[in-house]
Design a protein around this motif. Structure first.
Motif, short mmCIF file in Angstrom:
data_model
loop_
_atom_site.label_atom_id
_atom_site.label_comp_id
_atom_site.label_asym_id
_atom_site.label_seq_id
_atom_site.Cartn_x
_atom_site.Cartn_y
_atom_site.Cartn_z
N LYS A 52 -36.60 25.96 26.32
CA LYS A 52 -37.94 25.59 26.87
C LYS A 52 -38.76 26.60 26.38
N PHE A 53 -40.15 26.11 26.20
CA PHE A 53 -41.19 27.21 25.77
C PHE A 53 -42.44 27.35 26.72
N ALA A 54 -42.99 28.29 27.00
CA ALA A 54 -44.17 28.41 27.74
C ALA A 54 -45.28 28.82 26.78
N ILE A 55 -46.22 27.88 26.56
CA ILE A 55 -47.26 28.07 25.72
C ILE A 55 -48.64 28.30 26.21
N SER A 56 -49.29 29.50 25.89
CA SER A 56 -50.40 29.91 26.57
C SER A 56 -51.55 29.21 25.58
N TYR A 96 -50.11 28.61 31.58
CA TYR A 96 -49.17 28.04 30.56
C TYR A 96 -49.04 26.77 30.88
N ILE A 97 -48.49 25.80 29.74
CA ILE A 97 -47.87 24.61 30.08
C ILE A 97 -46.56 24.78 29.26
N TYR A 116 -50.69 19.17 24.42
CA TYR A 116 -49.89 18.09 25.33
C TYR A 116 -48.46 18.61 24.92
N GLY A 117 -47.59 18.76 26.14
CA GLY A 117 -45.93 19.00 26.06
C GLY A 117 -45.58 17.63 25.92
N GLN A 118 -44.90 17.34 24.97
CA GLN A 118 -44.26 16.12 24.38
C GLN A 118 -43.26 15.64 25.24
N VAL A 119 -42.28 16.72 25.38
CA VAL A 119 -41.35 16.51 26.74
C VAL A 119 -41.68 16.54 28.24
N THR A 120 -42.50 17.30 28.50
CA THR A 120 -42.59 17.55 29.85
C THR A 120 -43.72 16.87 30.32
N GLY A 121 -44.70 16.24 29.28
CA GLY A 121 -45.93 15.64 29.58
C GLY A 121 -47.02 16.42 30.34
N GLU A 122 -46.83 17.75 30.41
CA GLU A 122 -47.76 18.64 30.88
C GLU A 122 -48.99 18.89 29.81
N ILE A 123 -50.15 18.75 30.48
CA ILE A 123 -51.54 19.11 29.53
C ILE A 123 -52.14 20.26 29.64
#
Ligand code: SAH
Length: 458
Positions: free
Chosen positions: A280-284, A271-272, A208-215
Motif C-alpha cells: 500500500k502506498f500513500a501518495i501526496s 494523501y490518497i 486516481y488510486g486504481q485499487v482503492t478508488g480514492e481520488i
C-alpha cells in the motif's frame, strides 16, 4: 581533410521515398543515400511522396504529401484531437504495430549502441486494453467567452484546447475534471492568463488510486485565495464521494513549471492511498507515482523475478522515488537500501515502509552516484543492485562503483532504451553479462518504451 557534404535533397523539393524506421518521437524515417529524412505520421514500410520542408547538414524534415503504399499496421487514430495534442504519437499505428516498433527500437539500440549482438530480448509485454490507463490527469485551464476551457496546449503553442475526453486517461479523472470545470465556472473562478499574469486557476490535477478508488484533486492557483472555496469543495465532495483529498498548490511565478512551493490541504487527507500488488502506498500531491498502475505491477513483478531473491540478500535500490520498488523487493530480501535525490520522496518512502510494517528497509537522500560509493567505502555490499534512473541513465561513477562492488546481479529498470544500451555496454566491459531484457509497455499510444534488464557478474 574534411569533406563538405551537400545534402542530397533541397527545400521544397518533392521526392518519393520508402520509410524504414521510426524515430524515438514517432516520426517516420526515410533515407536518401544514407541521409535521413524525418516525416511526421509516416510509418515503416510505407511508400510516399513527401515535400522537403527543412534541410540541415545531417538530416532533413519532410511533410507527407501522398501515401502510395500503406503500412499493414496503419489505422485511423481514434482520438479526434490527436494531431493538435501531441500527447500521443502512435495512435495511427495499431497496437500490434506499436509493440513491434518498440521491440525493434530495443533490438536496434542494443546492437547499435550497446554492441550486444546475441542478448535475449523478449517481445514487449503489452496491455490487454491499451486505453484509459493513466491514473493522473494534469490539465491547464484557460478562458473562453463566458467560461473556462480545460484540456491541453496545442502542440508547440500555449493555446489551450478544450478536451472532454482523453482516450488514454482513466475515465474517472476526465469526468471529475469536467465537473470541476463546470463548478468553477458557476462560482466565477477565473482562469490564469499567462500573458498578463492575471487570473486565478492555472492547472487542475486529478489522481486516481486504481485499487482503492480514492481520488485526489489539486487546484494550482496563481493567488493565495481560491474564491468561493467552500462552496466549490462542498459541491465536488457531494458529487464525488470518492474524492478523499482536495489540495491547493500556489504558484505565483511567471513560469511553465506547473507546481509552486506552497501546498495547502483544502479538504480531507493530505494523501490518497493506492496498492501495487500487496503493498500500500500513500501518495501526496507532489509525489512521483507511476502513471500506469496495471503495467507498473507487470514491470515490478519482472524486476523482482530478475532479482531472484532468496531472503538472504542485501539489496540496493538506486533512484528509488517513494520506495515503490524498494518495498516490493523488501518482501523477499534480508535488507533493502533505497537512495533518491528528492527529499520529499524519501519522506514518502519512509512513511510507506511504516505503513506496510516493513522494518528491513533504509532510505537515504542524495545522488545515487555519491551515496552508493560512500556506502561502498563504509563496507556496505549489495548482493543485488537495482537501478531505475531517469532518461539520461546512470552516472559513470555509479557504474564504476557497481563494477567494483560486483553484486551477483544487477537489475536495470529503464525508461530510455538508448541509455540502457550505453550503460549495459559499460557494465559488460566491467565484468557483467546481460542475461535478458524484457520491454514492458507502460505508455501505450506513445513512443515511450520501458524495459528491465538483468545482468550477472561473471
Ligand atoms: N523507482 C521509482 C522512481 C523512478 S523515477 C519508481 O519506480 O517509482 C527516477 C527517480 O530518480 C526519480 O524519483 C528522480 O527524482 C530520481 N533521481 C534523479 N536523479 C537522481 C540521482 N542522481 N540520484 C538519485 N536519484 C535521482
Amino acid at each position: 581533410m574534411s569533406v563538405k557534404m551537400t545534402p542530397p535533397v533541397g527545400k521544397n523539393e518533392y521526392i518519393d521515398v520508402i520509410f524504414e524506421d521510426l524515430t524515438h518521437d514517432g516520426a517516420g524515417v526515410a533515407k536518401v543515400n544514407g541521409y535521413p529524412i524525418f516525416v511526421a505520421q509516416a510509418l515503416p514500410e510505407e511508400h510516399a511522396t513527401i515535400k522537403i520542408i527543412k534541410v540541415k547538414k545531417n538530416f532533413a524534415f519532410g511533410r507527407l504529401i501522398e501515401l502510395h503504399k500503406k503500412s499493414p499496421y496503419r489505422q485511423e487514430a481514434p482520438c479526434t484531437v490527436y494531431k493538435q495534442c501531441g500527447g500521443c504519437q502512435l495512435q495511427h499505428l495499431s497496437y500490434e504495430g506499436q509493440l513491434k516498433a518498440k521491440e525493434k527500437q530495443v533490438r536496434d539500440v542494443m546492437r547499435r549502441i550497446g554492441g550486444l549482438e546475441d542478448v535475449l530480448i523478449h517481445p514487449v509485454l503489452g496491455m490487454e486494453k491499451p486505453w484509459e490507463y493513466r491514473n493522473k490527469a494534469q490539465v491547464p485551464i484557460g478562458d473562453r467567452e463566458g467560461g473556462l476551457v480545460a484540456g491541453f496546449y496545442r502542440q508547440g503553442t500555449h493555446e489551450i484546447i478544450n478536451m472532454e475526453k482523453c482516450l488514454i486517461q482513466i475515465e474517472a479523472n476526465d469526468v471529475l475534471i469536467q465537473a470541476v470545470k463546470a463548478i468553477c465556472e458557476k462560482y466565477g473562478v477565473q482562469a490564469y492568463r499567462e500573458e498578463q499574469h492575471k487570473g486565478t486557476l492555472r492547472h487542475v490535477m486529478a489522481r486516481y488510486g486504481q485499487v482503492t478508488g480514492e481520488i485526489m484533486l489539486v487546484f494550482v492557483t496563481r493567488t493565495e485565495d481560491l474564491p468561493q472555496q467552500q462552496q466549490i469543495i462542498d459541491e465536488i465532495v457531494a458529487q464525488f464521494p470518492n474524492v478523499k483529498s482536495i489540495v491547493q498548490n500556489v504558484n505565483t511565478k511567471r513560469t511553465n513549471v506547473i507546481f509552486g512551493d506552497v501546498t495547502k490541504i483544502l479538504y480531507g487527507s493530505e494523501y490518497i492511498y493506492d496498492c501495487i500488488g500487496d503493498i500500500k502506498f500513500a501518495i501526496s500531491a507532489r509525489s512521483f507515482y507511476q502513471v500506469n498502475p496495471i503495467q507498473t505491477k507487470v514491470l515490478y513483478d519482472k524486476a523482482l523475478e530478475y532479482a531472484a531473491l532468496s531472503g538472504q540478500e542485501e539489496v540496493i535500490d538506486a533512484y528509488c522515488g517513494i520506495g515503490t520498488i524498494s518495498l516490493f523487493l523488501a518482501q523477499k530480501a534480508k535488507k533493502v537500501y533505497g537512495v533518491e535525490i528528492v527529499p520529499e520522496a524519501i519522506e514518502d518512502a519512509k512513511r510507506n515502509a511504516a505503513l506496510n510494517g516493513m522494518t528491513n528497509v533504509e532510505f537515504a537522500v542524495g545522488e545515487a552516484e555519491t551515496v552508493i560509493p560512500n556506502w561502498y567505502k563504509q563496507g556496505i555490499r549489495a548482493d543485488v543492485m537495482v537501478v531505475d534512473p531517469p532518461r539520461k541513465g546512470c552516472d559513470d561513477s555509479l557504474l564504476a562503483t557497481i563494477i567494483d562492488m560486483k553484486p551477483k546481479r544487477v537489475v536495470y529498470v529503464s525508461c530510455n532504451p538508448a541509455t540502457l544500451a550505453r550503460d549495459l555496454r559499460i557494465l559488460e566491459d566491467g565484468g557483467f553479462k546481460t542475461r535478458e531484457i524484457q520491454p514492458v509497455d507502460m505508455f501505450p499510444q506513445t513512443m515511450h518504451c520501458e524495459a528491465v534488464a538483468v545482468l550477472e557478474s561473471v
